[in-house]
Design a protein around this motif. Sequence first.
Motif, mmCIF file in Angstrom:
data_model
loop_
_atom_site.group_PDB
_atom_site.id
_atom_site.type_symbol
_atom_site.label_atom_id
_atom_site.label_comp_id
_atom_site.label_asym_id
_atom_site.label_seq_id
_atom_site.Cartn_x
_atom_site.Cartn_y
_atom_site.Cartn_z
ATOM 1 N N ASN A 77 -2.178 17.072 -13.245
ATOM 2 C CA ASN A 77 -2.316 16.222 -14.435
ATOM 3 C C ASN A 77 -2.460 14.754 -14.055
ATOM 4 O OD1 ASN A 77 -2.187 18.442 -16.097
ATOM 5 N ND2 ASN A 77 -0.063 18.125 -16.701
ATOM 6 N N GLY A 78 -1.751 14.349 -12.999
ATOM 7 C CA GLY A 78 -1.882 12.969 -12.520
ATOM 8 C C GLY A 78 -3.280 12.676 -12.016
ATOM 9 N N ILE A 79 -3.834 13.602 -11.251
ATOM 10 C CA ILE A 79 -5.211 13.450 -10.752
ATOM 11 C C ILE A 79 -6.194 13.420 -11.918
ATOM 12 C CG2 ILE A 79 -7.059 14.586 -9.440
ATOM 13 C CD1 ILE A 79 -5.108 13.502 -7.503
ATOM 14 N N ALA A 80 -6.008 14.306 -12.883
ATOM 15 C CA ALA A 80 -6.910 14.355 -14.045
ATOM 16 C C ALA A 80 -6.881 13.040 -14.803
ATOM 17 C CB ALA A 80 -6.529 15.516 -14.960
ATOM 18 N N PHE A 81 -5.708 12.426 -14.924
ATOM 19 C CA PHE A 81 -5.596 11.136 -15.612
ATOM 20 C C PHE A 81 -6.379 10.063 -14.859
ATOM 21 C CE2 PHE A 81 -3.502 7.016 -16.104
ATOM 22 C CZ PHE A 81 -3.601 6.854 -17.479
ATOM 23 N N ILE A 82 -6.184 9.977 -13.554
ATOM 24 C CA ILE A 82 -6.908 8.977 -12.751
ATOM 25 C C ILE A 82 -8.411 9.246 -12.799
ATOM 26 C CG2 ILE A 82 -7.303 8.157 -10.390
ATOM 27 C CD1 ILE A 82 -4.265 8.691 -9.923
ATOM 28 N N SER A 84 -10.144 10.617 -15.146
ATOM 29 C CA SER A 84 -10.653 10.208 -16.454
ATOM 30 C C SER A 84 -10.715 8.685 -16.588
ATOM 31 C CB SER A 84 -9.762 10.799 -17.550
ATOM 32 O OG SER A 84 -10.145 10.318 -18.807
ATOM 33 N N GLU A 85 -9.646 8.024 -16.185
ATOM 34 C CA GLU A 85 -9.587 6.555 -16.288
ATOM 35 C C GLU A 85 -10.662 5.873 -15.452
ATOM 36 O OE1 GLU A 85 -7.338 4.322 -18.063
ATOM 37 O OE2 GLU A 85 -7.170 6.197 -19.192
ATOM 38 N N GLU A 86 -10.936 6.423 -14.285
ATOM 39 C CA GLU A 86 -11.888 5.800 -13.354
ATOM 40 C C GLU A 86 -13.283 6.424 -13.422
ATOM 41 O OE1 GLU A 86 -11.175 3.080 -11.650
ATOM 42 O OE2 GLU A 86 -9.122 3.099 -12.432
ATOM 43 N N ASN A 87 -13.456 7.414 -14.298
ATOM 44 C CA ASN A 87 -14.736 8.104 -14.469
ATOM 45 C C ASN A 87 -15.257 8.654 -13.137
ATOM 46 O OD1 ASN A 87 -16.808 9.114 -16.060
ATOM 47 N ND2 ASN A 87 -18.099 7.318 -15.709
ATOM 48 N N LEU A 88 -14.412 9.406 -12.456
ATOM 49 C CA LEU A 88 -14.757 9.979 -11.157
ATOM 50 C C LEU A 88 -15.104 11.452 -11.287
ATOM 51 C CD1 LEU A 88 -11.839 8.355 -9.128
ATOM 52 C CD2 LEU A 88 -14.260 7.698 -9.053
ATOM 53 N N HIS A 91 -16.090 15.836 -6.736
ATOM 54 C CA HIS A 91 -16.522 15.670 -5.349
ATOM 55 C C HIS A 91 -16.167 14.293 -4.780
ATOM 56 C CE1 HIS A 91 -20.022 13.817 -7.344
ATOM 57 N NE2 HIS A 91 -20.167 13.143 -6.211
ATOM 58 N N GLN A 92 -15.770 13.364 -5.629
ATOM 59 C CA GLN A 92 -15.390 12.028 -5.181
ATOM 60 C C GLN A 92 -13.895 11.911 -4.896
ATOM 61 O OE1 GLN A 92 -17.202 10.240 -8.812
ATOM 62 N NE2 GLN A 92 -18.146 8.810 -7.350
ATOM 63 N N LEU A 93 -13.157 12.986 -5.098
ATOM 64 C CA LEU A 93 -11.706 12.950 -4.982
ATOM 65 C C LEU A 93 -11.198 13.739 -3.788
ATOM 66 C CD1 LEU A 93 -10.958 13.612 -8.751
ATOM 67 C CD2 LEU A 93 -10.849 11.408 -7.574
ATOM 68 N N ALA A 94 -10.164 13.203 -3.158
ATOM 69 C CA ALA A 94 -9.474 13.885 -2.063
ATOM 70 C C ALA A 94 -7.978 13.827 -2.354
ATOM 71 C CB ALA A 94 -9.774 13.212 -0.733
ATOM 72 N N ALA A 95 -7.249 14.780 -1.819
ATOM 73 C CA ALA A 95 -5.797 14.801 -1.988
ATOM 74 C C ALA A 95 -5.170 15.388 -0.730
ATOM 75 C CB ALA A 95 -5.414 15.617 -3.210
ATOM 76 N N PHE A 96 -3.995 14.885 -0.406
ATOM 77 C CA PHE A 96 -3.236 15.353 0.747
ATOM 78 C C PHE A 96 -2.042 16.150 0.250
ATOM 79 C CE2 PHE A 96 -5.565 11.711 2.171
ATOM 80 C CZ PHE A 96 -5.879 11.974 3.492
ATOM 81 N N GLY A 97 -1.752 17.259 0.911
ATOM 82 C CA GLY A 97 -0.617 18.060 0.500
ATOM 83 C C GLY A 97 0.024 18.804 1.644
ATOM 84 N N ASP A 98 1.300 19.147 1.430
ATOM 85 C CA ASP A 98 2.004 19.915 2.457
ATOM 86 C C ASP A 98 2.858 21.038 1.881
ATOM 87 O OD1 ASP A 98 4.037 18.415 1.324
ATOM 88 O OD2 ASP A 98 4.630 17.434 3.180
ATOM 89 N N GLY A 99 2.992 21.084 0.546
ATOM 90 C CA GLY A 99 3.848 22.090 -0.063
ATOM 91 C C GLY A 99 3.174 22.827 -1.197
ATOM 92 N N GLU A 100 3.809 23.901 -1.611
ATOM 93 C CA GLU A 100 3.306 24.738 -2.701
ATOM 94 C C GLU A 100 3.045 23.921 -3.964
ATOM 95 O OE1 GLU A 100 5.573 27.962 -5.386
ATOM 96 O OE2 GLU A 100 5.548 28.464 -3.265
#
Length: 150
Positions: A77-82, A84-88, A91-100
């Motif tokens: 939901n946080g990514i979706a908000f950003i 939408s706000e930035e009109n991205l 394919h322009q988005l990346a995210a780092f993760g380490d857990g479920e």
Amino acid sequence: MDFQKKITNITPIEDFQAETLDAPEFKIYKIMLLSFIPEKLLAIKNLLNQQEFPGIICQFSDNQHLEITSLNATKKNGIAFIQSEENLQKHQLAAFGDGENDLNMFECVGMPIAMQNATTIVKQHAKFTTKTNNDNGIAYGISHLVNSRI
């Protein structure tokens, strides 16, 4: 408590008084369970998932931490908000993760990146694995992405 303080640099406060829970300014956003016995956390997760607790989700952030949060309090939901706000675009988005708890975030970005210390399932959902959290993995991952696009 020393383990959590070492990770976060914050001293946890233990408060076992019922009055605290009833205080109007007291709001629970996340419950974090910490155990060095992963089987116990898995048993708690399974038990909570078998019960009817609408609106919550239980996810591991690593082998020692089980998070209980609102279904709406997700990184996705946080990514979706950003986005939408930035009109991205995805394919322009990346995210780092380490857990479920990062898997739903991976669904909404074009470049999901696992940390080297990530769980096996997170690595299976990533397009790239970077160095560990302790080895500046995010900086390394960003540098790799930038250099691979030049």
